[in-house]
Design an enzyme around this catalytic site. Structure first.
Site, PDB file in Angstrom:
ATOM      1  N   ASP A 259       1.538 -10.987   0.486  1.00 44.48           N
ATOM      2  CA  ASP A 259       2.693 -10.082   0.628  1.00 44.48           C
ATOM      3  C   ASP A 259       3.957 -10.757   1.173  1.00 44.48           C
ATOM      4  O   ASP A 259       4.644 -10.204   2.037  1.00 44.48           O
ATOM      5  CB  ASP A 259       2.321  -8.901   1.513  1.00 44.48           C
ATOM      6  CG  ASP A 259       1.230  -8.034   0.911  1.00 44.48           C
ATOM      7  OD1 ASP A 259       0.699  -8.395  -0.154  1.00 44.48           O
ATOM      8  OD2 ASP A 259       0.898  -7.001   1.512  1.00 44.48           O
TER       9      ASP A 259
ATOM     10  N   ASP B 201       2.496  -5.871  -2.403  1.00 45.32           N
ATOM     11  CA  ASP B 201       2.551  -4.419  -2.473  1.00 45.32           C
ATOM     12  C   ASP B 201       3.374  -4.051  -3.701  1.00 45.32           C
ATOM     13  O   ASP B 201       4.420  -4.659  -3.956  1.00 45.32           O
ATOM     14  CB  ASP B 201       3.213  -3.849  -1.221  1.00 45.32           C
ATOM     15  CG  ASP B 201       2.254  -3.703  -0.053  1.00 45.32           C
ATOM     16  OD1 ASP B 201       1.039  -3.873  -0.253  1.00 45.32           O
ATOM     17  OD2 ASP B 201       2.722  -3.412   1.063  1.00 45.32           O
TER      18      ASP B 201
ATOM     19  N   HIS C 209       4.239  -0.546  -4.802  1.00 52.28           N
ATOM     20  CA  HIS C 209       4.097   0.883  -4.574  1.00 52.28           C
ATOM     21  C   HIS C 209       4.885   1.731  -5.572  1.00 52.28           C
ATOM     22  O   HIS C 209       6.005   1.365  -5.961  1.00 52.28           O
ATOM     23  CB  HIS C 209       4.623   1.244  -3.182  1.00 52.28           C
ATOM     24  CG  HIS C 209       3.864   0.614  -2.059  1.00 52.28           C
ATOM     25  ND1 HIS C 209       2.492   0.615  -1.980  1.00 52.28           N
ATOM     26  CD2 HIS C 209       4.300  -0.011  -0.926  1.00 52.28           C
ATOM     27  CE1 HIS C 209       2.112   0.014  -0.868  1.00 52.28           C
ATOM     28  NE2 HIS C 209       3.184  -0.375  -0.214  1.00 52.28           N
TER      29      HIS C 209
ATOM     30  N   HIS D 110       8.979   0.955   1.037  1.00 50.78           N
ATOM     31  CA  HIS D 110       9.089  -0.505   0.934  1.00 50.78           C
ATOM     32  C   HIS D 110       8.309  -0.978  -0.288  1.00 50.78           C
ATOM     33  O   HIS D 110       7.383  -0.325  -0.750  1.00 50.78           O
ATOM     34  CB  HIS D 110       8.550  -1.188   2.196  1.00 50.78           C
ATOM     35  CG  HIS D 110       7.083  -0.943   2.419  1.00 50.78           C
ATOM     36  ND1 HIS D 110       6.610   0.223   3.001  1.00 50.78           N
ATOM     37  CD2 HIS D 110       5.985  -1.692   2.126  1.00 50.78           C
ATOM     38  CE1 HIS D 110       5.292   0.173   3.065  1.00 50.78           C
ATOM     39  NE2 HIS D 110       4.887  -0.966   2.534  1.00 50.78           N
TER      40      HIS D 110
ATOM     41  N   LYS E 225      -1.178  -4.641  -5.479  1.00 49.84           N
ATOM     42  CA  LYS E 225      -2.070  -3.729  -4.770  1.00 49.84           C
ATOM     43  C   LYS E 225      -1.314  -2.480  -4.328  1.00 49.84           C
ATOM     44  O   LYS E 225      -0.083  -2.455  -4.336  1.00 49.84           O
ATOM     45  CB  LYS E 225      -2.708  -4.414  -3.563  1.00 49.84           C
ATOM     46  CG  LYS E 225      -1.750  -4.905  -2.499  1.00 49.84           C
ATOM     47  CD  LYS E 225      -2.503  -5.708  -1.441  1.00 49.84           C
ATOM     48  CE  LYS E 225      -1.599  -6.235  -0.351  1.00 49.84           C
ATOM     49  NZ  LYS E 225      -1.026  -5.210   0.516  1.00 49.84           N
TER      50      LYS E 225
ATOM     51  N   CYS F  21      -1.989  -6.769   6.546  1.00 52.10           N
ATOM     52  CA  CYS F  21      -2.484  -7.210   5.245  1.00 52.10           C
ATOM     53  C   CYS F  21      -3.203  -8.558   5.296  1.00 52.10           C
ATOM     54  O   CYS F  21      -4.174  -8.768   4.567  1.00 52.10           O
ATOM     55  CB  CYS F  21      -1.343  -7.222   4.237  1.00 52.10           C
ATOM     56  SG  CYS F  21      -0.726  -5.550   3.909  1.00 52.10           S
TER      57      CYS F  21
END
Length: 199
Positions: free
Chosen positions: A21, A63, A65, A82, A107, A146
């Site tokens: 990340d 990430d 999202h 974020h 993810k 993470c």
């Protein structure tokens, strides 16, 4: 490669590098900035060059999202929005020198489920197995969330795990950083720094 199977610098066939990340929103100026997050990038670039130079596989989690992700404050979660998929905040910083053949692992891609670990609902373990990885070297952002959860899952999958002590940063640099590293060691990870790999 010498007779005992180790490459110069302490690396061997079966080793893999995982960056966790390292995204713009987690760097200074981002929507969920980690203090000093940008300071790990030059160190990670050295690891990237070392692994790439030995032809070893490299993975980078991110990430990714949806705008209505359950972890966001507006949805009752703990975090500001974020790393929304395909936005500049979700991108890797230009200063991170990812080789073109880096495996990108997205993810937390569905609205209803969060994922701190790079292994949760991703193809990471399958890709590691297909590359015959046995030892994982893990660094990135952030130590207590993470990175810790990715290390924890890697150990549960029975990989030997090295946590990159000089290339991990925490949201709380005063206490959580050391506590997270201590927890990784308690679980079975080995702390290592770049100098040790080059020795």
């Amino acid at each position: 490669m010498n007779n005992d199977g180790f490459m110069k610098g302490g690396l061997a066939a079966g080793d893999a590098l995982i960056l966790v990340d390292v995204q713009n929103d987690f760097l200074p100026g981002g929507s969920l900035a980690v203090p000093n997050g940008d300071e790990v990038i030059p160190v990670l670039n050295r690891y990237l060059a070392l692994f790439h130079g030995h032809g070893l596989p490299i993975f980078a989690t991110r990430d990714w999202h949806p705008p209505d992700h359950c972890s966001f404050l507006q949805q009752g979660g703990p975090w500001p929005p974020h790393c929304i998929a395909s936005t500049p905040g979700a991108a890797f910083p230009a200063s991170l020198e990812l080789p073109p053949d880096t495996h990108i692992i997205s993810k937390a891609v569905t609205p209803e489920k969060d994922a701190y670990s790079g292994f949760t609902d991703t193809e990471l373990n399958a890709l590691l197995q297909s590359s015959d990885a046995r030892r994982l070297f893990i660094g990135g952002i952030s130590a207590e969330y993470c990175v810790l959860n990715t290390v924890k899952d890697a150990l549960q999958y029975h990989y030997t795990v090295f946590a990159l002590n000089d290339a991990i940063c925490a949201m709380d640099i005063n206490s959580n950083h050391s506590h997270a590293l201590e927890e990784m060691v308690r679980l079975g990870a080995i702390l290592i720094c770049f100098k040790a790999l080059r020795a």
